[in-house]
Design a protein around this motif. Structure first.
Motif, PDB file in Angstrom:
ATOM      1  N   ILE A   1       4.943   1.128  -6.607  1.00  0.00           N
ATOM      2  CA  ILE A   1       3.633   1.571  -6.094  1.00  0.00           C
ATOM      3  C   ILE A   1       3.512   3.098  -6.195  1.00  0.00           C
ATOM      4  CG2 ILE A   1       4.370   1.703  -3.653  1.00  0.00           C
ATOM      5  CD1 ILE A   1       0.920   0.502  -4.528  1.00  0.00           C
TER       6      ILE A   1
ATOM      7  N   MET B   1      -8.311  10.581  -4.600  1.00  0.00           N
ATOM      8  CA  MET B   1      -7.065   9.887  -4.260  1.00  0.00           C
ATOM      9  C   MET B   1      -5.854  10.808  -4.172  1.00  0.00           C
ATOM     10  SD  MET B   1      -8.307   6.957  -4.028  1.00  0.00           S
ATOM     11  CE  MET B   1      -9.881   6.295  -4.566  1.00  0.00           C
TER      12      MET B   1
ATOM     13  N   ALA C   1      -5.849   0.463  -6.359  1.00  0.00           N
ATOM     14  CA  ALA C   1      -6.535  -0.539  -5.532  1.00  0.00           C
ATOM     15  C   ALA C   1      -7.808   0.006  -4.880  1.00  0.00           C
ATOM     16  CB  ALA C   1      -5.567  -1.056  -4.472  1.00  0.00           C
ATOM     17  N   VAL C   2      -7.732   1.186  -4.276  1.00  0.00           N
ATOM     18  CA  VAL C   2      -8.909   1.757  -3.619  1.00  0.00           C
ATOM     19  C   VAL C   2      -9.947   2.159  -4.670  1.00  0.00           C
ATOM     20  CG1 VAL C   2      -9.773   3.604  -2.131  1.00  0.00           C
ATOM     21  CG2 VAL C   2      -7.524   2.620  -1.685  1.00  0.00           C
ATOM     22  N   GLY C   3      -9.465   2.753  -5.752  1.00  0.00           N
ATOM     23  CA  GLY C   3     -10.371   3.243  -6.795  1.00  0.00           C
ATOM     24  C   GLY C   3     -11.193   2.132  -7.412  1.00  0.00           C
TER      25      GLY C   3
ATOM     26  N   GLY D   1      -9.121   8.882  -9.565  1.00  0.00           N
ATOM     27  CA  GLY D   1      -8.021   7.944  -9.339  1.00  0.00           C
ATOM     28  C   GLY D   1      -8.619   6.553  -9.177  1.00  0.00           C
TER      29      GLY D   1
ATOM     30  N   VAL E   1      -3.551  17.721  -5.496  1.00  0.00           N
ATOM     31  CA  VAL E   1      -3.609  18.136  -6.904  1.00  0.00           C
ATOM     32  C   VAL E   1      -5.035  18.542  -7.290  1.00  0.00           C
ATOM     33  CG1 VAL E   1      -3.336  17.326  -9.299  1.00  0.00           C
ATOM     34  CG2 VAL E   1      -1.676  16.654  -7.549  1.00  0.00           C
TER      35      VAL E   1
ATOM     36  N   THR F   1      -8.607   8.559   8.029  1.00  0.00           N
ATOM     37  CA  THR F   1      -7.607   7.508   7.858  1.00  0.00           C
ATOM     38  C   THR F   1      -8.255   6.226   8.383  1.00  0.00           C
ATOM     39  OG1 THR F   1      -6.648   7.835  10.034  1.00  0.00           O
ATOM     40  CG2 THR F   1      -5.639   9.050   8.215  1.00  0.00           C
TER      41      THR F   1
ATOM     42  N   ASN G   1       0.841  -1.196   0.000  1.00  0.00           N
ATOM     43  CA  ASN G   1       0.000   0.000   0.000  1.00  0.00           C
ATOM     44  C   ASN G   1       0.875   1.245   0.000  1.00  0.00           C
ATOM     45  OD1 ASN G   1      -2.896  -0.992   0.424  1.00  0.00           O
ATOM     46  ND2 ASN G   1      -1.769  -2.124   1.987  1.00  0.00           N
ATOM     47  N   PRO G   2       0.379   2.340  -0.608  1.00  0.00           N
ATOM     48  CA  PRO G   2       1.196   3.566  -0.619  1.00  0.00           C
ATOM     49  C   PRO G   2       1.660   3.980   0.774  1.00  0.00           C
ATOM     50  CG  PRO G   2      -0.631   3.814  -2.144  1.00  0.00           C
ATOM     51  CD  PRO G   2      -0.853   2.505  -1.427  1.00  0.00           C
ATOM     52  N   PHE G   3       0.816   3.787   1.803  1.00  0.00           N
ATOM     53  CA  PHE G   3       1.234   4.251   3.134  1.00  0.00           C
ATOM     54  C   PHE G   3       2.425   3.460   3.665  1.00  0.00           C
ATOM     55  CE2 PHE G   3       0.322   1.444   6.659  1.00  0.00           C
ATOM     56  CZ  PHE G   3      -0.535   0.500   6.117  1.00  0.00           C
TER      57      PHE G   3
ATOM     58  N   PRO H   1       3.287   6.266 -11.704  1.00  0.00           N
ATOM     59  CA  PRO H   1       1.988   6.348 -12.373  1.00  0.00           C
ATOM     60  C   PRO H   1       1.719   5.093 -13.196  1.00  0.00           C
ATOM     61  CG  PRO H   1       3.583   7.822 -13.428  1.00  0.00           C
ATOM     62  CD  PRO H   1       4.253   7.243 -12.231  1.00  0.00           C
ATOM     63  N   GLY H   2       0.462   4.886 -13.551  1.00  0.00           N
ATOM     64  CA  GLY H   2       0.108   3.726 -14.377  1.00  0.00           C
ATOM     65  C   GLY H   2      -0.431   2.574 -13.563  1.00  0.00           C
TER      66      GLY H   2
ATOM     67  N   VAL I   1      -7.145  -3.176   3.291  1.00  0.00           N
ATOM     68  CA  VAL I   1      -6.937  -1.717   3.246  1.00  0.00           C
ATOM     69  C   VAL I   1      -7.771  -1.088   2.126  1.00  0.00           C
ATOM     70  CG1 VAL I   1      -5.261   0.129   2.836  1.00  0.00           C
ATOM     71  CG2 VAL I   1      -4.652  -1.794   4.316  1.00  0.00           C
TER      72      VAL I   1
HETATM   73  P1  NAP Z   1      -2.616   3.043  -5.977  1.00  0.00           P
HETATM   74  O1  NAP Z   1      -3.100   1.667  -6.216  1.00  0.00           O
HETATM   75  O2  NAP Z   1      -1.186   3.370  -6.147  1.00  0.00           O
HETATM   76  O3  NAP Z   1      -3.488   4.026  -6.915  1.00  0.00           O
HETATM   77  C1  NAP Z   1      -3.212   5.393  -7.033  1.00  0.00           C
HETATM   78  C2  NAP Z   1      -4.319   6.005  -7.866  1.00  0.00           C
HETATM   79  O4  NAP Z   1      -4.152   7.421  -7.927  1.00  0.00           O
HETATM   80  C3  NAP Z   1      -4.286   5.497  -9.312  1.00  0.00           C
HETATM   81  O5  NAP Z   1      -5.597   5.306  -9.764  1.00  0.00           O
HETATM   82  C4  NAP Z   1      -3.642   6.658 -10.037  1.00  0.00           C
HETATM   83  O6  NAP Z   1      -3.971   6.680 -11.423  1.00  0.00           O
HETATM   84  C5  NAP Z   1      -4.285   7.793  -9.303  1.00  0.00           C
HETATM   85  N1  NAP Z   1      -3.707   9.097  -9.641  1.00  0.00           N
HETATM   86  C6  NAP Z   1      -2.439   9.398  -9.976  1.00  0.00           C
HETATM   87  N2  NAP Z   1      -2.362  10.706 -10.315  1.00  0.00           N
HETATM   88  C7  NAP Z   1      -3.616  11.218 -10.188  1.00  0.00           C
HETATM   89  C8  NAP Z   1      -4.193  12.500 -10.406  1.00  0.00           C
HETATM   90  N3  NAP Z   1      -3.468  13.541 -10.812  1.00  0.00           N
HETATM   91  N4  NAP Z   1      -5.514  12.651 -10.173  1.00  0.00           N
HETATM   92  C9  NAP Z   1      -6.272  11.610  -9.753  1.00  0.00           C
HETATM   93  N5  NAP Z   1      -5.790  10.381  -9.539  1.00  0.00           N
HETATM   94  C10 NAP Z   1      -4.470  10.196  -9.749  1.00  0.00           C
HETATM   95  O7  NAP Z   1      -3.001   3.512  -4.512  1.00  0.00           O
HETATM   96  P2  NAP Z   1      -4.290   3.092  -3.627  1.00  0.00           P
HETATM   97  O8  NAP Z   1      -3.930   1.966  -2.755  1.00  0.00           O
HETATM   98  O9  NAP Z   1      -5.464   2.984  -4.513  1.00  0.00           O
HETATM   99  O10 NAP Z   1      -4.419   4.397  -2.714  1.00  0.00           O
HETATM  100  C11 NAP Z   1      -4.827   5.612  -3.302  1.00  0.00           C
HETATM  101  C12 NAP Z   1      -4.506   6.762  -2.348  1.00  0.00           C
HETATM  102  O11 NAP Z   1      -5.292   6.628  -1.183  1.00  0.00           O
HETATM  103  C13 NAP Z   1      -3.057   6.804  -1.878  1.00  0.00           C
HETATM  104  O12 NAP Z   1      -2.636   8.144  -1.754  1.00  0.00           O
HETATM  105  C14 NAP Z   1      -3.099   6.147  -0.511  1.00  0.00           C
HETATM  106  O13 NAP Z   1      -2.063   6.586   0.338  1.00  0.00           O
HETATM  107  C15 NAP Z   1      -4.465   6.596  -0.026  1.00  0.00           C
HETATM  108  N6  NAP Z   1      -5.109   5.695   0.941  1.00  0.00           N
HETATM  109  C16 NAP Z   1      -5.664   6.271   2.025  1.00  0.00           C
HETATM  110  C17 NAP Z   1      -6.344   5.486   2.939  1.00  0.00           C
HETATM  111  C18 NAP Z   1      -6.999   6.136   4.103  1.00  0.00           C
HETATM  112  O14 NAP Z   1      -7.221   5.489   5.127  1.00  0.00           O
HETATM  113  N7  NAP Z   1      -7.347   7.418   3.979  1.00  0.00           N
HETATM  114  C19 NAP Z   1      -6.403   4.089   2.770  1.00  0.00           C
HETATM  115  C20 NAP Z   1      -5.837   3.534   1.629  1.00  0.00           C
HETATM  116  C21 NAP Z   1      -5.193   4.356   0.709  1.00  0.00           C
HETATM  117  P3  NAP Z   1      -2.868   6.371 -12.571  1.00  0.00           P
HETATM  118  O15 NAP Z   1      -1.751   5.613 -11.970  1.00  0.00           O
HETATM  119  O16 NAP Z   1      -3.657   5.602 -13.599  1.00  0.00           O
HETATM  120  O17 NAP Z   1      -2.468   7.721 -13.063  1.00  0.00           O
END
Ligand code: NAP
Length: 366
Positions: free
Chosen positions: A353, A262, A198-200, A194, A266, A308, A86-88, A356-357, A169
């Protein structure tokens, strides 16, 4: 040199219901030492684990042989078959996250595998059960992890272990955002800003199943294809200029009711302009500060919320567990795995992780 490990120091995810570092440290200090007698059929088992001795770049993660954890009362040892990346995990490894674990620690906040041993008082699980887990006591980048019984859930046969590592997560976050924060309704329109990660993907799947009109964004053609395949009605590329206009157009100019965001640093300012009256933005991820126009909120009577996952209430956590159990059973929740890497490639996983992509979940296989 061989380092002697003590689980008092290796405890990573102390039962973190709230982010309270002082309480966390106190809890860790109260945690059991490795040599304290604990129930479990296997004595002195060694395991491979990724261990972080100092905060820093991905290379601070080293594969080591250390003693496997043992299950105390109410605890379960799971043989990890796949660990979620996970990103965190990367923010924590850098030492820049709100939770700074005492060093050394094993990274990894979720995973899936098979129950190895159970401690006294564990009634719902037994050795051999397929499970997914999160919020572990010791990190999941290891052959074995220790978790409280309540944080370990059955993994249906229809899901692979790699998929199971993507449940806790990502899917909990999506479920919590949609149901508890946005209070999304079937007749509403959702923007998953986004959606290819994974979350999206989880948010798209769950929202589509509830009945919402779903708009997702991704940064690549493959990502857009994935987002549509997983249930979005429309997909737009967040790396093209003017895509926000296309989103508004897709709603006939009305705006979206909910944004699951996400990358708030930005997008938050633009999100507020995409909202319909009484629209809600739920901030899931952010990597910096953001400038907004507060009048956009006033004009639409809209709101911005965020959370969170680690601070989820017990009641909401129980709701998430029940909702995900149903979703996993009926096929609504189907984690998409983008990459399976050997545990020894944790460094590569942490680099990828953050690139991009995204096309779903990256997992590590011990
Ligand atoms: P991930 O699998 O790495 O996905 C990241 C997503 O963000 C991808 O869809 C990516 O799209 C997108 N993204 C990149 N640039 C963007 C932009 N300019 N505008 C909109 N979307 C953009 O990460 P994840 O696990 O899904 O987590 C997503 C985010 O949520 C992370 O920052 C993570 O730290 C956070 N998170 C928070 C919690 C919480 O408890 N609040 C829990 C889990 C995750 P492309 O790669 O296709 O550009």
């Amino acid at each position: 040199m061989r380092v002697k490990f003590c689980y008092r120091e290796l405890i990573l995810y102390p039962p973190l219901r709230q982010i309270d570092i002082v309480a966390v440290r106190r809890q860790n200090l109260g945690a059991r030492k490795l040599d304290r007698p604990a129930r479990g059929p296997k004595e002195s088992v060694e395991m491979k684990a990724i261990v972080v001795h100092e905060f820093g770049p991905p290379e601070v993660m080293k594969m080591e042989e250390i003693p496997a954890p043992k299950a105390g009362a109410g605890e379960v040892v799971v043989r990890i078959r796949a660990a979620g990346v996970n990103p965190f995990d990367t923010y924590m490894r850098n030492g820049t996250y709100a939770i700074k674990p005492p060093l050394p620690y094993i990274p990894g906040g979720d995973g899936a595998g098979v129950v190895e041993t159970v401690g006294e008082g564990v009634t719902k699980l037994k050795p051999g059960d397929r499970v997914y887990l999160g919020h572990p006591i010791t990190g999941t980048y290891a052959e074995f992890t220790l978790a409280r019984e309540s944080d370990v859930q059955p993994l249906p046969e229809r899901l692979s272990f790699a998929q199971g590592a993507g449940v806790y997560v990502a899917c909990s976050t999506a479920y919590h955002a949609l149901h508890h924060h946005a209070k999304a309704r079937a007749s509403e329109t959702l923007l998953v800003h986004g959606a290819s990660g994974a979350v999206g993907i989880a948010a798209v799947q769950i929202a589509r199943a509830i009945g919402l009109t779903v708009i997702g964004t991704a940064g690549t053609d493959n990502g857009l294809e994935l987002v549509l395949r997983e249930g979005a009605h429309h997909a737009f590329n967040h790396r093209t200029t003017g895509y926000q206009d296309a989103i508004l157009k897709a709603t006939d100019g009305r705006g979206v009711d909910v944004v699951i965001e996400m990358l708030a640093n930005v997008n938050l300012g633009a999100d507020l302009k995409l909202l319909a009256q009484y629209g809600r933005v739920v901030v899931i991820g952010s990597r910096g500060d953001s400038t907004i126009t507060p009048r956009d909120i006033m004009a639409r009577r809209s709101s911005v919320t965020g959370f969170t996952l680690w601070s989820i209430s017990d009641a909401d956590a129980a709701d998430v567990k029940a909702g995900l159990a149903a979703g996993l059973e009926n096929g609504t929740v189907r984690p998409v795995v983008s990459k399976e890497l050997p545990l020894g490639e944790a460094v590569r996983a942490h680099k990828e992780i953050m690139e991009p992509g995204a096309l779903g979940k990256i997992v590590l296989l011990p």
